[in-house]
Structure formats: C-alpha cells, structure tokens
Motif scaffolding. Structure first.
Motif, mmCIF file in Angstrom:
data_model
loop_
_atom_site.group_PDB
_atom_site.id
_atom_site.type_symbol
_atom_site.label_atom_id
_atom_site.label_comp_id
_atom_site.label_asym_id
_atom_site.label_seq_id
_atom_site.Cartn_x
_atom_site.Cartn_y
_atom_site.Cartn_z
ATOM 1 N N GLN A 1 0.814 -1.220 0.000
ATOM 2 C CA GLN A 1 0.000 0.000 0.000
ATOM 3 C C GLN A 1 0.847 1.269 0.000
ATOM 4 O O GLN A 1 0.510 2.243 -0.669
ATOM 5 C CB GLN A 1 -0.953 -0.006 1.200
ATOM 6 N N GLU B 1 3.870 6.097 -5.252
ATOM 7 C CA GLU B 1 3.953 6.194 -6.711
ATOM 8 C C GLU B 1 2.816 7.018 -7.289
ATOM 9 O O GLU B 1 2.998 7.732 -8.286
ATOM 10 C CB GLU B 1 3.964 4.798 -7.326
ATOM 11 N N SER B 2 1.641 6.972 -6.670
ATOM 12 C CA SER B 2 0.497 7.715 -7.206
ATOM 13 C C SER B 2 0.523 9.188 -6.812
ATOM 14 O O SER B 2 0.008 10.038 -7.541
ATOM 15 C CB SER B 2 -0.820 7.083 -6.730
ATOM 16 N N LYS B 3 1.144 9.512 -5.685
ATOM 17 C CA LYS B 3 1.106 10.884 -5.189
ATOM 18 C C LYS B 3 2.430 11.637 -5.337
ATOM 19 O O LYS B 3 2.453 12.866 -5.269
ATOM 20 C CB LYS B 3 0.673 10.900 -3.718
ATOM 21 N N GLN B 4 3.521 10.913 -5.514
ATOM 22 C CA GLN B 4 4.835 11.540 -5.645
ATOM 23 C C GLN B 4 5.467 11.109 -6.968
ATOM 24 O O GLN B 4 5.085 10.110 -7.557
ATOM 25 C CB GLN B 4 5.746 11.134 -4.477
ATOM 26 N N ASN B 5 6.460 11.860 -7.384
ATOM 27 C CA ASN B 5 7.136 11.551 -8.638
ATOM 28 C C ASN B 5 8.243 10.536 -8.373
ATOM 29 O O ASN B 5 9.437 10.823 -8.512
ATOM 30 C CB ASN B 5 7.716 12.824 -9.264
ATOM 31 N N LYS C 1 3.837 1.528 -1.255
ATOM 32 C CA LYS C 1 4.409 1.598 -2.606
ATOM 33 C C LYS C 1 3.417 2.269 -3.562
ATOM 34 O O LYS C 1 3.782 3.213 -4.290
ATOM 35 C CB LYS C 1 4.749 0.191 -3.101
ATOM 36 N N SER C 2 2.189 1.823 -3.541
ATOM 37 C CA SER C 2 1.165 2.391 -4.429
ATOM 38 C C SER C 2 0.904 3.857 -4.116
ATOM 39 O O SER C 2 0.761 4.680 -5.025
ATOM 40 C CB SER C 2 -0.139 1.599 -4.300
ATOM 41 N N LYS C 3 0.858 4.191 -2.835
ATOM 42 C CA LYS C 3 0.551 5.570 -2.449
ATOM 43 C C LYS C 3 1.672 6.523 -2.838
ATOM 44 O O LYS C 3 1.422 7.625 -3.337
ATOM 45 C CB LYS C 3 0.285 5.642 -0.947
ATOM 46 N N LYS D 1 9.362 6.115 -8.333
ATOM 47 C CA LYS D 1 9.176 4.711 -8.644
ATOM 48 C C LYS D 1 9.751 3.938 -7.469
ATOM 49 O O LYS D 1 10.910 4.141 -7.091
ATOM 50 C CB LYS D 1 9.903 4.336 -9.943
ATOM 51 N N TYR E 1 2.848 7.284 5.530
ATOM 52 C CA TYR E 1 2.958 8.286 4.464
ATOM 53 C C TYR E 1 3.098 9.689 5.053
ATOM 54 O O TYR E 1 3.939 10.482 4.604
ATOM 55 C CB TYR E 1 1.739 8.204 3.554
#
Length: 285
Positions: A53, A59-63, A55-57, A65, A273
């Motif tokens: 979770q 990657e979706s909210k910050q620039n 990892k996904s958060k 990988k 986060y």
C-alpha cells in the motif's frame, strides 16, 4: 514579423524550459523488516499489507518509482529479527542498498511475555516482571537498531509503534494498554537517539477502532467490566481468540483478533505516508 518572432521565441523557450524540468520519476528502494505486520498477516485481500500500500501511495502521489523488499517474518521478536539480519547475507545486501527502511517490532516481545505472565502470576508479580521485561526489550531494540546502522548508517528508518489488538474485548484491563504505552515510549526514545529514525504512532487508531471518542470508550469499558469482571480471565481470552464477536475492531482481522485487516493496513499506510512526507528531505533527491 518582429512581434511574431518574439512570441514564437517565447513559446519555444517556455516549452524548452518545461521539458528540462519534467524529470523522470525518482527511484527509491524501500526495505521493510520486522514481524507479521510487515509480512502482511491478516490482510484478507492478500495484497501484502502496508508494504504494497505504501508503494502504491508513494507512486500515485509523488514523482517516484518504488522498489520494495519485504523481510517480515510472523512471530519474530526483536532478537530474532536481529539474528536474521546478522546471519543472512542477502538480507544484509538488500538493506545496505535501501533508501528508506521501515520496521515493525515489539508486538511479539510484549504479547508473548504477557501471555506467560497474566494467567499464572499475582498482580504484583506481573507488574514487576513486566517492568523487567520492558528494560530487556529496550536493550534488545537498541541492539537491533545498532545492527541495522552497521549495515546502513544513512537511510531514514521509520519505526512503527505497537498497539493493543484486544482492547475492544478487554478495555477494562489497564495492564495491557499500559504495557503497550510503555513499550511504545521505549521505542520512541530509541528512535530519537538514532538521529535518523522516526516514530510512526498507530496505537490509538488501531487499538480503539470504531470506539474513537471518549464517550464510546467509556461505554466500552463499562460493558467489558460486566463481561470480564475486574481482570483478564483465561477462558474469556481463549473465547475471544477462537470466536467471532459483535464488538470486533473494524481494523483488526476477525480470523485471529490480533493482526490488522486490509483497512487496518490502510491506517498504517496513511500514518507512514504522513511521517515520510514530514521527513521527505531525508529520502527525496
């Protein structure tokens, strides 16, 4: 034509600048180590708990990988985590290359000891033994942190608190909640002493669950007194651990009444986060 040329030059200059500042996503290695909470036990969606979770958060909210490595093993105490780190070269190599370290530890140190003590000893003996156990835990956690820093001295380390998984059933048993608070205070001090470690406090959100107001908790304590009496009854404890109950915590798995469910891991992820963002200068480049 001069005006048009000027506009055209400005247009291409802007686009040129824009293309230069749009960088590729930063790549970070996140290594998680610890016990069953890192392994993801209790996540009914089988998605790996907070590790997947976060990892996904990120990657979706910050620039960014994010690559993750999970070294969580169910049942591990602090000394067992340290032993794995000392004896597993792959674990050492992966941790050495970490940009971010996340750790869950302490739950097994505490609850394995509580189960040994609470059903066989007097109240006075339990309090004395738990005080000794707390000192031992702080020494072991300090040793574990020292070993981690031998391998990776620079990466920020985010250390989760522990919580009381059976609070909704035994809200009137103060020894459990007080022991959790004491272990968390020891962990927080250990993190502060490190200099690059940050405490992620999930205790009350996960412990209290849906009983998230003072009035709701007071009502719960009264209900628990009617069921449990003044102390922790072994038969009642075993009943809670083996059956489904109407007062179950919405963030704790109904399979074992101990580990977070998928929503509970979401709570852990949100707290992690938030703390990572507060210290983003430690891992963003």
């Amino acid at each position: 034509m001069v005006v048009l040329a000027g506009i055209g030059g400005a247009f291409f200059a802007f686009n040129g600048h824009h293309s230069l500042t749009t960088s590729k996503p930063q790549h970070i290695n996140l290594v998680a180590l610890g016990d069953s909470l890192t392994e993801g036990v209790g996540d009914e969606k089988k998605q790996g708990g907070y590790v997947s979770q976060i990892k996904s958060k990120l990657e979706s909210k910050q620039n960014v990988k994010v690559s993750t490595a999970n070294y969580g093993v169910a049942g591990n105490r602090s000394d067992q985590i340290e032993k794995r780190l000392k004896t597993q070269p792959k674990f050492q190599k992966t941790l050495k290359n970490a940009d971010v370290i996340v750790m869950t530890v302490g739950g097994n140190d505490l609850f394995q000891r509580l189960q040994q003590e609470m059903f066989v000893s007097s109240t006075t003996t339990v309090k004395k033994d738990m005080s000794t156990a707390l000192d031992t835990y702080q020494d072991k956690l300090t040793s574990l942190m020292t070993e981690i820093r031998k391998v990776n001295p620079k990466a920020p380390l985010f250390l989760y608190s522990i919580y009381n998984p059976v609070y909704v059933y035994f809200a009137n048993v103060s020894l459990i909640s007080q022991s959790v608070a004491d272990y968390n205070e020891a962990a927080k001090k250990t993190a502060q002493a490190d200099g690059h470690a940050y405490f992620v406090d999930i205790n009350h959100d996960l412990s209290d669950g849906q009983y998230n107001t003072k009035a709701k908790r007071a009502k719960l304590v009264k209900q628990n007194k009617n069921v449990n009496g003044q102390g922790l009854n072994l038969a009642r404890y075993n009943d809670v651990m083996s059956e489904q109950h109407k007062n179950s915590n919405i963030y704790i798995s109904n399979d074992d009444h101990f580990h977070p469910n998928h929503k509970g891991y979401g709570i852990m992820t949100n707290h992690l986060y938030k703390v990572m963002m507060a210290h983003r200068d430690q891992w963003e480049r």
